[in-house]
Design an enzyme around this catalytic site. Structure first.
Site, PDB file in Angstrom:
ATOM      1  N   LYS A   1      -7.974  -5.939  -1.374  1.00 25.07           N
ATOM      2  CA  LYS A   1      -6.544  -5.785  -1.655  1.00 25.07           C
ATOM      3  C   LYS A   1      -6.261  -5.735  -3.150  1.00 25.07           C
ATOM      4  CE  LYS A   1      -4.209  -9.243  -0.237  1.00 25.07           C
ATOM      5  NZ  LYS A   1      -4.159  -9.987  -1.517  1.00 25.07           N
TER       6      LYS A   1
ATOM      7  N   THR B   1      -8.422  -5.137  -5.522  1.00 19.70           N
ATOM      8  CA  THR B   1      -9.102  -3.949  -6.031  1.00 19.70           C
ATOM      9  C   THR B   1      -8.245  -2.708  -5.827  1.00 19.70           C
ATOM     10  OG1 THR B   1     -11.246  -4.951  -5.545  1.00 19.70           O
ATOM     11  CG2 THR B   1     -11.214  -2.571  -5.850  1.00 19.70           C
TER      12      THR B   1
ATOM     13  N   ARG C   1      -0.857 -12.009  -9.443  1.00 21.79           N
ATOM     14  CA  ARG C   1      -0.940 -13.461  -9.615  1.00 21.79           C
ATOM     15  C   ARG C   1      -2.133 -13.818 -10.502  1.00 21.79           C
ATOM     16  NH1 ARG C   1      -1.880 -15.667  -3.883  1.00 21.79           N
ATOM     17  NH2 ARG C   1      -3.108 -13.766  -3.780  1.00 21.79           N
TER      18      ARG C   1
ATOM     19  N   LYS D   1     -14.461 -18.017  -2.227  1.00 21.72           N
ATOM     20  CA  LYS D   1     -13.789 -16.721  -2.300  1.00 21.72           C
ATOM     21  C   LYS D   1     -14.099 -15.963  -3.591  1.00 21.72           C
ATOM     22  CE  LYS D   1      -9.128 -14.674  -2.015  1.00 21.72           C
ATOM     23  NZ  LYS D   1      -9.012 -14.144  -3.378  1.00 21.72           N
TER      24      LYS D   1
ATOM     25  N   ALA E   1      -1.216 -18.002  -0.675  1.00 18.58           N
ATOM     26  CA  ALA E   1      -0.399 -17.451   0.399  1.00 18.58           C
ATOM     27  C   ALA E   1      -0.583 -18.196   1.714  1.00 18.58           C
ATOM     28  CB  ALA E   1      -0.715 -15.975   0.602  1.00 18.58           C
TER      29      ALA E   1
ATOM     30  N   PHE F   1      -3.566 -12.695   0.795  1.00 18.25           N
ATOM     31  CA  PHE F   1      -4.165 -12.651   2.125  1.00 18.25           C
ATOM     32  C   PHE F   1      -3.541 -11.543   2.978  1.00 18.25           C
ATOM     33  CE2 PHE F   1      -5.226 -17.225   1.085  1.00 18.25           C
ATOM     34  CZ  PHE F   1      -6.556 -16.964   0.874  1.00 18.25           C
TER      35      PHE F   1
ATOM     36  N   PHE G   1     -16.462   2.761   2.439  1.00 20.97           N
ATOM     37  CA  PHE G   1     -17.834   2.293   2.200  1.00 20.97           C
ATOM     38  C   PHE G   1     -18.806   3.423   2.529  1.00 20.97           C
ATOM     39  CE2 PHE G   1     -15.668  -1.650   2.151  1.00 20.97           C
ATOM     40  CZ  PHE G   1     -16.509  -2.629   1.611  1.00 20.97           C
TER      41      PHE G   1
ATOM     42  N   TRP H   1     -13.102   1.180  -5.969  1.00 22.97           N
ATOM     43  CA  TRP H   1     -14.163   0.252  -6.371  1.00 22.97           C
ATOM     44  C   TRP H   1     -15.293   0.997  -7.073  1.00 22.97           C
ATOM     45  CZ3 TRP H   1     -19.385  -0.438  -5.391  1.00 22.97           C
ATOM     46  CH2 TRP H   1     -19.909  -1.685  -5.750  1.00 22.97           C
TER      47      TRP H   1
END
Length: 556
Positions: free
Chosen positions: A71, A73, A94, A105, A273, A301, A381, A409
């Protein structure tokens, strides 16, 4: 392939004043924290407040899985891509917490070639905002205990103290502690608790306050305890507002850094969140809207947590109207929701995809309730097959959503051109009819049940006796018409983290309810979610190091 931190360390950063110039910010309105970080001055707002607002784009996601969604990214890559399409864009994010950075994480700077930099600074201390929030929180706690020790003129019941200390670290042993042990001069013995800084009401207040005046009013409303006869005691009554505001003076100012491609990024505030409201500061978002044509922001999230709180708490509190929402997913994550183990996600599996896509479907339906145009994007991917990508694209378009593949990415802004084009087209051709999920006049229980049933898909809601009692008390104190901030695990739409996909027929249990009077919302805690997380068996901290030249390794 280089790691994220290696990519970030190889980037040639430009001086932050060059980044600011892209938003027409003069050097006089920058307060430097070295060459690559700056705070935006208080005076800047007065100079830009009459500018026309840009468009506000929210990036959210399906429920997070071990397979990854990307998210942040996507948020960063979209901002970079908009710049490549000659749009005056800014990213509003944030700040990361040290808790997940050292836990499981990792950091929150994006990934690959879609990162905000310097990523080490952002993930480790940054400009000191979280330290200021921690200090303000704990100053209030110290003043509260001192007041009791010095005679307790406010008649505070030590068994009804609700203000907790905080630290920006995952430390489970601090959840429940005893303070005041020792001699009589060491204070009153009582049970106390710690929460992580990002769950502190001070964090929420900082992120919802418009300016210093508003900040001080909100700080004064904080309820820290109750008297022996049940009356609330506030921070204002403890005379703590001025000192807390002094600690938060600089933390109230938004921070400016850049992406790998030198796109401006305003980073400020960082409530979780799953246990808080999950959005960057109102001040940062409003400033960004005055500086750019398009502002790309995110909520934490999955959309069941972050987007719901962004819409029903942040937007309603601040008077913001989102113009579009980007919903992020991956084929791998959808297959994981369909029952495929993490180790087997590389192979084509259309049957699992068809099962797991129910999670995406529910998030689409939830976002449609708010009347904001939706663009679904898949982080691509190498293992994704054309059949899988086509299936998801067709599914989303049948649900009335725009669709785009993203490769930010791997390719940075170039990999987000398709997504950026869909976002621009949506902003130019579709009207947002933003409507909050519930009306403020509803009772707290009705709000809780609306969120649980409409957003999570619950069949019923139950309440522990303590939660029932708290709701009656909170409404009796005059807080019936405030929004509800649901604290729930992030991995499932339900309050059971093991229920993947789109569970149905489940019950949501509310075990604790309390009011954050300064922030202006009521928190309802579901299931087993903790406001002080713990470290995993092998924390990320074990892999972080710094060499003799000061180069940090192991951050991700």
């Amino acid at each position: 392939m280089k790691t994220d931190i290696q990519i970030a360390q190889d980037v040639k950063l430009v001086h932050i004043k060059e980044v600011a110039s892209k938003l027409d910010i003069k050097e006089d309105d920058l307060e430097y924290y070295g060459k690559y970080k700056a705070k935006l001055s208080d005076e800047l707002w007065d100079k830009v407040k009459d500018n026309k607002d840009g468009k506000l784009v929210l990036v959210t996601a399906i429920n997070p899985t071990p397979a990854g969604e990307g998210k942040t990214t996507t948020t960063v890559g979209l901002g970079e891509a908009l710049g490549k399409l000659n749009k005056k864009a800014v990213i509003a994010l944030r700040e990361p917490s040290l808790g997940p950075c050292f836990g499981i994480k990792g950091g929150a700077a994006g990934g690959g070639y879609a990162q905000v930099v310097p990523m080490e600074d952002l993930n480790l201390h940054f400009t000191g905002d979280f330290h200021a929030i921690t200090s303000a929180n704990n100053l209030l706690a110290a003043m509260l205990d001192n007041h009791i020790h010095q005679g307790n003129a406010l008649n505070i019941d030590p068994n009804q103290i609700v203000w907790k200390r905080c630290v920006d670290m995952n430390d489970r042993v601090l959840r429940n502690i005893v303070v005041g042990l020792g001699r009589k001069t060491d204070g009153v013995v009582r049970e106390d608790h710690f929460i992580i800084t990002v769950a502190s009401e001070i964090m929420a207040i900082l992120c919802l306050a418009d300016d210093m005046k508003d900040l001080k009013v909100r700080l004064g409303r904080i309820i820290v305890a109750y008297t022996y006869d049940g009356k609330p005691v506030t921070a204002k009554e403890l005379n703590g507002v001025g000192a807390m505001a002094a600690l938060l003076k600089d933390a109230l100012k938004p921070n400016l850094i850049q992406t790998i491609e030198n796109t401006p990024a305003i980073i400020h505030g960082g409530p979780f969140a799953n246990i808080a409201h999950g959005c960057n500061s109102v001040r940062a978002t409003k400033t960004a809207l005055k500086l750019a044509d398009i502002v790309v922001t995110e909520a934490g999230f999955g959309a069941d947590l972050g987007a719901e709180k962004f819409f029903d708490i942040k937007c309603t509190s601040a008077g913001l109207t989102p113009d579009a929402v980007v919903l992020v997913a991956t084929v791998r994550a959808l297959k994981y929701n369909g029952g495929v183990p993490k180790t087997e996600l590389g192979g084509e599996n259309l049957e699992a995809l068809k099962i797991g896509i129910a999670n995406l479907e529910k998030h689409i339906e939830n976002l449609q309730k708010y009347g904001v145009p939706i663009i679904v994007t898949l982080n691509r991917f190498l293992t994704d097959t054309e059949a899988e990508l086509t299936y998801v694209k067709d599914f989303c378009e049948k649900k009335g959503c725009e669709f785009a593949l993203s490769e930010v990415w791997e390719k940075g802004g170039d990999g987000g051109i398709e997504l950026a084009g869909k976002v621009i087209n949506t902003l130019e051709t579709k009207e947002s009819r933003f409507t909050p999920l519930y009306k403020k006049e509803l009772s707290l229980k009705d709000k809780i049940e609306t969120i649980a049933k409409e957003i999570y898909g619950a069949a019923s809601v139950t309440y522990d006796p303590a939660a029932e009692t708290a709701i009656k008390k909170i409404e009796g104190l005059g807080f019936k018409e405030v929004p509800v901030c649901m604290a729930k695990n992030q991995y499932s739409l339900s309050d059971d983290a093991t229920k993947l996909g789109r569970p149905t027929g489940f019950n949501i249990n509310i075990r604790e309810v309390y009011v954050s009077a300064g922030a202006g919302f009521v928190v309802a805690i579901t299931g087993t979610v903790m406001t002080m997380p713990g470290l995993p068996k092998i924390p990320a901290a074990e892999g972080i190091d710094v060499n003799n030249e000061g180069i940090i390794t192991g951050l991700f």
